[in-house]
Design a protein around this motif. Structure first.
Motif, PDB file in Angstrom:
ATOM      1  N   LYS A 257       0.517  -1.119   0.283  1.00 14.90           N
ATOM      2  CA  LYS A 257      -0.066  -0.039  -0.012  1.00 14.90           C
ATOM      3  C   LYS A 257       0.768   1.210   0.192  1.00 14.90           C
ATOM      4  CE  LYS A 257      -4.094  -2.401   1.659  1.00 14.90           C
ATOM      5  NZ  LYS A 257      -3.992  -3.636   2.447  1.00 14.90           N
ATOM      6  N   ILE A 258       2.093   1.045  -0.495  1.00 17.61           N
ATOM      7  CA  ILE A 258       3.047   2.209  -0.618  1.00 17.61           C
ATOM      8  C   ILE A 258       3.177   2.591  -2.334  1.00 17.61           C
ATOM      9  CG2 ILE A 258       5.406   3.166  -0.247  1.00 17.61           C
ATOM     10  CD1 ILE A 258       5.362   1.406   2.396  1.00 17.61           C
ATOM     11  N   THR A 259       3.773   1.310  -2.863  1.00 21.57           N
ATOM     12  CA  THR A 259       3.717   1.321  -4.086  1.00 21.57           C
ATOM     13  C   THR A 259       2.673   0.563  -4.958  1.00 21.57           C
ATOM     14  OG1 THR A 259       5.301  -0.485  -4.064  1.00 21.57           O
ATOM     15  CG2 THR A 259       6.332   1.613  -4.041  1.00 21.57           C
ATOM     16  N   PHE A 260       3.059  -0.645  -5.374  1.00 23.38           N
ATOM     17  CA  PHE A 260       1.811  -1.496  -6.013  1.00 23.38           C
ATOM     18  C   PHE A 260       1.555  -2.578  -5.195  1.00 23.38           C
ATOM     19  CE2 PHE A 260       4.412   0.431  -9.791  1.00 23.38           C
ATOM     20  CZ  PHE A 260       3.464   1.458  -9.863  1.00 23.38           C
ATOM     21  N   PRO A 261       0.225  -2.924  -5.013  1.00 23.62           N
ATOM     22  CA  PRO A 261      -0.410  -3.922  -4.214  1.00 23.62           C
ATOM     23  C   PRO A 261       0.125  -5.143  -4.672  1.00 23.62           C
ATOM     24  CG  PRO A 261      -2.130  -2.373  -4.291  1.00 23.62           C
ATOM     25  CD  PRO A 261      -0.852  -1.880  -5.361  1.00 23.62           C
ATOM     26  N   GLY A 262       0.224  -5.125  -6.303  1.00 21.01           N
ATOM     27  CA  GLY A 262       0.413  -6.396  -6.925  1.00 21.01           C
ATOM     28  C   GLY A 262       2.009  -6.694  -7.138  1.00 21.01           C
ATOM     29  N   ALA A 263       2.561  -5.767  -6.982  1.00 22.35           N
ATOM     30  CA  ALA A 263       4.196  -5.722  -7.275  1.00 22.35           C
ATOM     31  C   ALA A 263       4.967  -5.130  -6.182  1.00 22.35           C
ATOM     32  CB  ALA A 263       4.379  -5.292  -8.494  1.00 22.35           C
ATOM     33  N   GLY A 264       4.677  -5.194  -4.932  1.00 27.85           N
ATOM     34  CA  GLY A 264       5.606  -4.350  -4.180  1.00 27.85           C
ATOM     35  C   GLY A 264       6.509  -5.419  -3.200  1.00 27.85           C
ATOM     36  N   VAL A 265       7.147  -5.164  -2.343  1.00 27.22           N
ATOM     37  CA  VAL A 265       8.280  -5.784  -1.629  1.00 27.22           C
ATOM     38  C   VAL A 265       7.777  -6.048  -0.244  1.00 27.22           C
ATOM     39  CG1 VAL A 265      10.538  -5.638  -0.953  1.00 27.22           C
ATOM     40  CG2 VAL A 265      10.091  -5.115  -3.075  1.00 27.22           C
ATOM     41  N   ALA A 266       7.756  -7.246   0.382  1.00 25.90           N
ATOM     42  CA  ALA A 266       7.358  -7.451   1.772  1.00 25.90           C
ATOM     43  C   ALA A 266       8.626  -7.762   2.553  1.00 25.90           C
ATOM     44  CB  ALA A 266       6.399  -8.870   1.615  1.00 25.90           C
TER      45      ALA A 266
ATOM     46  N   TYR B  71      -4.112  -5.537  -6.476  1.00 28.69           N
ATOM     47  CA  TYR B  71      -4.194  -6.775  -6.000  1.00 28.69           C
ATOM     48  C   TYR B  71      -5.163  -7.557  -7.060  1.00 28.69           C
ATOM     49  CZ  TYR B  71      -2.778  -5.511  -1.063  1.00 28.69           C
ATOM     50  OH  TYR B  71      -2.399  -4.889  -0.068  1.00 28.69           O
ATOM     51  N   GLY B  72      -5.239  -8.719  -6.753  1.00 30.14           N
ATOM     52  CA  GLY B  72      -6.194  -9.536  -7.456  1.00 30.14           C
ATOM     53  C   GLY B  72      -5.716 -10.509  -8.574  1.00 30.14           C
ATOM     54  N   ILE B  73      -6.505 -11.852  -8.861  1.00 31.77           N
ATOM     55  CA  ILE B  73      -6.107 -12.887  -9.953  1.00 31.77           C
ATOM     56  C   ILE B  73      -5.023 -13.474  -8.998  1.00 31.77           C
ATOM     57  CG2 ILE B  73      -5.016 -13.570 -12.060  1.00 31.77           C
ATOM     58  CD1 ILE B  73      -6.253 -11.424 -13.511  1.00 31.77           C
ATOM     59  N   LEU B  74      -5.456 -14.794  -8.662  1.00 33.74           N
ATOM     60  CA  LEU B  74      -4.786 -15.769  -7.716  1.00 33.74           C
ATOM     61  C   LEU B  74      -3.546 -16.309  -8.636  1.00 33.74           C
ATOM     62  CD1 LEU B  74      -4.109 -16.904  -4.915  1.00 33.74           C
ATOM     63  CD2 LEU B  74      -5.745 -18.451  -5.513  1.00 33.74           C
ATOM     64  N   ASP B  75      -4.092 -16.966  -9.852  1.00 28.33           N
ATOM     65  CA  ASP B  75      -3.445 -17.768 -10.540  1.00 28.33           C
ATOM     66  C   ASP B  75      -2.597 -17.498 -11.811  1.00 28.33           C
ATOM     67  OD1 ASP B  75      -5.726 -17.491 -11.995  1.00 28.33           O
ATOM     68  OD2 ASP B  75      -6.331 -19.438 -12.399  1.00 28.33           O
ATOM     69  N   GLY B  76      -2.569 -16.154 -12.002  1.00 23.86           N
ATOM     70  CA  GLY B  76      -1.583 -15.503 -12.928  1.00 23.86           C
ATOM     71  C   GLY B  76      -2.586 -14.838 -14.096  1.00 23.86           C
ATOM     72  N   ILE B  77      -1.855 -14.146 -14.838  1.00 22.50           N
ATOM     73  CA  ILE B  77      -2.786 -13.284 -16.105  1.00 22.50           C
ATOM     74  C   ILE B  77      -2.669 -14.256 -17.189  1.00 22.50           C
ATOM     75  CG2 ILE B  77      -1.806 -11.037 -15.320  1.00 22.50           C
ATOM     76  CD1 ILE B  77      -0.057 -10.982 -17.499  1.00 22.50           C
TER      77      ILE B  77
END
Lengths: 424, 424
Positions: A257-266, B71-77
């Motif tokens: 929730k800082i950069t990208f939810p789908g492509a951030g760093v944890a 967020y979203g799509i569990l199994d990939g694009i």
């Protein structure tokens, strides 16, 4: 407007008629709005688009001598470790940088304890009984992990200072089957409250009966303010160290929730003893997480000061959304006394307690009118809210215009369900 | 040069003196070369630099209506699922796209079977005994996973057609504790052989005693040719379906050795029955993997045809490296008869069987002379090669110039260790 409790049957009937009329009007609009998940909106995602320019075909992709394109470095590149160590009040060597999901790191941590155990104890899977304390209302995906593993979940009430620490202390010190507790200590999901200093100190001073008891400290909203009077949270690691309890907490955060939810760093952080157990797994699990994405984040955000400053951009987008929902609740619901809610200084949620026994009905009514909310009960283990009262509102995804409509519909549904219940 | 076996003691002494002289000369050069891991070299990584331009701040990051940033799509694009379905001879809905590591997906798969079980059977962790078949020589990181979980590993000899299928069939059909087998069916790690059609058909026709027996089909080098006469591999999934055995294989692959080892995209493929078990875990483990990186890959590589064509670029870099090592072995070692090796048409390794009882010594001698090899024994479960003979050579990381030196040193060490052994 009068409080519903003080209304005569006739007045309630009148209110009901008026609410039904408003409700039908909204329904006729055929809206499709979503306040279900803590999802940043498009405007927030746009903030981070320049990060995609940071690495390009002309870039030097090395970091302190490491080619981030290639295999190598299990625990993350130094700059990202340092950045999050500062944010989480821990040491860089206590940090492990993972993939794009802190949930995944939590899941894997619990899994490790299930199959291998920790602190020299037997794997949880082979122990007779394993229980987890779950401050409620809480985060459904936390509860989903413990439910998946058949871990018994015990509800712990929370107030504005955090979980009921008398209950936590009693259960943790008396019951060896109690192995952990799920915590979102700052801007808690969904109540938005931040654990008080006393709460953190009592956590740090716990004397668990189980040697393998661990605090899952999901600091997901550590720098996610929405107000100019932000909360502050005591460092759990520092406090634990004062008590020789540094093995208790395992801390998580991410840039979802800082950069990208789908492509951030944890990231996660913990004591060396815990890290040794977890690294024994990581070493077998992977050669290393995505270092190019780490490098992209590091070069874009620079350091912890850069990260903190960056959050102002999000605040500017989110704060009006929180205000929109809170204003609607104040204006439309407050006087009726049929609901209570939090006014958080940060995080992603507003937690509303509607009239007992009407949460499911409010969610259903909203859905019929085109507004999707988190399912009632989702904020409790096993999806079961004993009072059928708590609803989590996630105001970040819709635009302010959409949100204004959705909030109005929510208010109408909350009141309509209450009136129906009171007249039943 | 004469074969060592036919040399007199005097001739051997002379050879030893000459080898020692050569060895000392190399040692004096103070080299630092690495042929230990299957790591692409910098020239290979440079091939994929344009992929970093594919997504930039001006990009539309949506894919078929999904904002890949969120967020979203569990199994990939869908595009990545399709691309890999084509490559792996499976259906797109049988594919799950993960993070950057197929090893991670294998680890998580084994973990799921350990803690939850599969095919309605008890979790492996609660079964009395679990065994895995390990074709040898094989991939050390595979063996590392089963060793981590205390799974008993059984060596299965391999030849140019793959594992000894008589032995596999017997063990799988008779022993209910045998739950799985590690396979690298194409350009196998380290031998570089590809399973013959008959081998694949016999795998597909297995009648396991254990309902929860699974074939871990790590197709890591599925399109990784280094020769103009590439091997071809029968589709395990198609063959299994012919036998109603579609639940047997779980297939893995990645772009780690196509784009970036540290920032590629990994996939798995399996039947719906298996996928349901694994998705039950994924659903709790994460909200979804890095979709921006998936999108980057999809837009850059386009489709399976694009992917196959792209591999030509890698072949052009790697093929001369394989040739360099193989030429050295042919020139320096062949006539001595003290080692045998494979000449693979693809993959990342050359597997050398040095004189029995000398592999550890060869690795030690090489290290002393500045050439790091994979540890002797690493290609066997528990790091234990019963014959102390197999050495895995990874020729991709060094430059051709470095490699030429390293290969010469390896040849000298192989011969020196052999001569010493023969004279002992």
């Amino acid at each position: 407007m009068k409080c519903y409790n003080e209304m005569s049957r006739e007045e309630l009937l009148e209110e009901k008629a008026s609410l039904e009329k408003a409700y039908e009007a909204y329904k006729a609009m055929g809206l499709s709005l979503n306040m279900a998940r803590g999802k940043p909106g498009a405007e927030q995602l746009d903030i981070s688009m320049p990060m995609l320019d940071v690495l390009n075909s002309a870039s030097d992709c090395t970091d302190e001598g490491t080619d981030c394109r290639n295999y190598g470095i299990l625990d993350g590149i130094p700059g990202v470790k340092k950045m999050f160590a500062d944010i989480l009040d821990v040491q860089p060597d206590e940090v492990f940088v993972g993939g794009n999901s802190s949930l995944n790191m939590m899941f894997d941590t619990i899994t490790t304890f299930m199959v291998k155990g920790v602190a020299g104890c037997k794997p949880w899977l082979t122990q007779e009984k394993v229980k987890f304390l779950c401050p409620v209302p809480g985060y459904d995906r936390h509860f989903g992990i413990t439910e998946y593993y058949g871990i018994e979940m015990i509800n712990i009430p929370t107030d504005e200072n955090g979980p009921d620490m008398d209950m936590v202390e009693k259960l943790v010190s008396e019951d060896e089957a109690v192995k952990g507790i799920w915590c979102v200590p700052k801007y808690s999901n969904p109540t938005g409250i931040t654990y008080s200093d006393e709460t953190v100190r009592r956590f740090a001073a716990l004397k668990p009966k189980a040697k393998d008891f661990r605090i899952i400290w999901d600091n997901a909203y550590v720098i996610h303010d929405v107000s100019d009077t932000p909360d502050s949270l005591l460092s759990i690691m520092d406090e634990c160290k004062k008590n020789g309890n540094e093995d208790l907490p395992i801390i998580f955060a991410s840039t979802s929730k800082i950069t990208f939810p789908g492509a951030g760093v944890a990231v996660m952080a913990c004591s060396k003893t815990n890290m040794d157990v977890l690294k024994a797994r990581y070493t077998k699990q992977t050669i290393g997480y995505d270092k190019l994405n780490m490098l992209r984040h590091q070069r874009y955000l620079k350091d912890s000061a850069g990260l903190r400053a960056y959050m102002e951009k999000h605040k500017a987008v989110i704060a009006p959304k929180f205000k929109c929902v809170l204003d609607a609740l104040d204006k439309e619901v407050k006087d009726t006394g049929c609901a209570a809610w939090t006014k958080p200084n940060g995080g992603y949620f507003i937690s509303v307690d509607v009239l007992e026994g009407t949460a499911k009905e409010v969610v259903r009514l909203c859905k019929e009118a085109g507004v999707v909310l988190t399912g009632a009960g989702a904020t409790f283990p096993y999806g079961s809210d004993p009072k059928d009262s708590n609803i989590r509102i996630a105001p970040t995804y819709p635009s302010v215009d959409e949100l204004a409509k959705a909030a109005d519909i929510f208010c109408v549904c909350t009141k309509l369900a209450a009136v129906n219940k009171l007249m039943a």
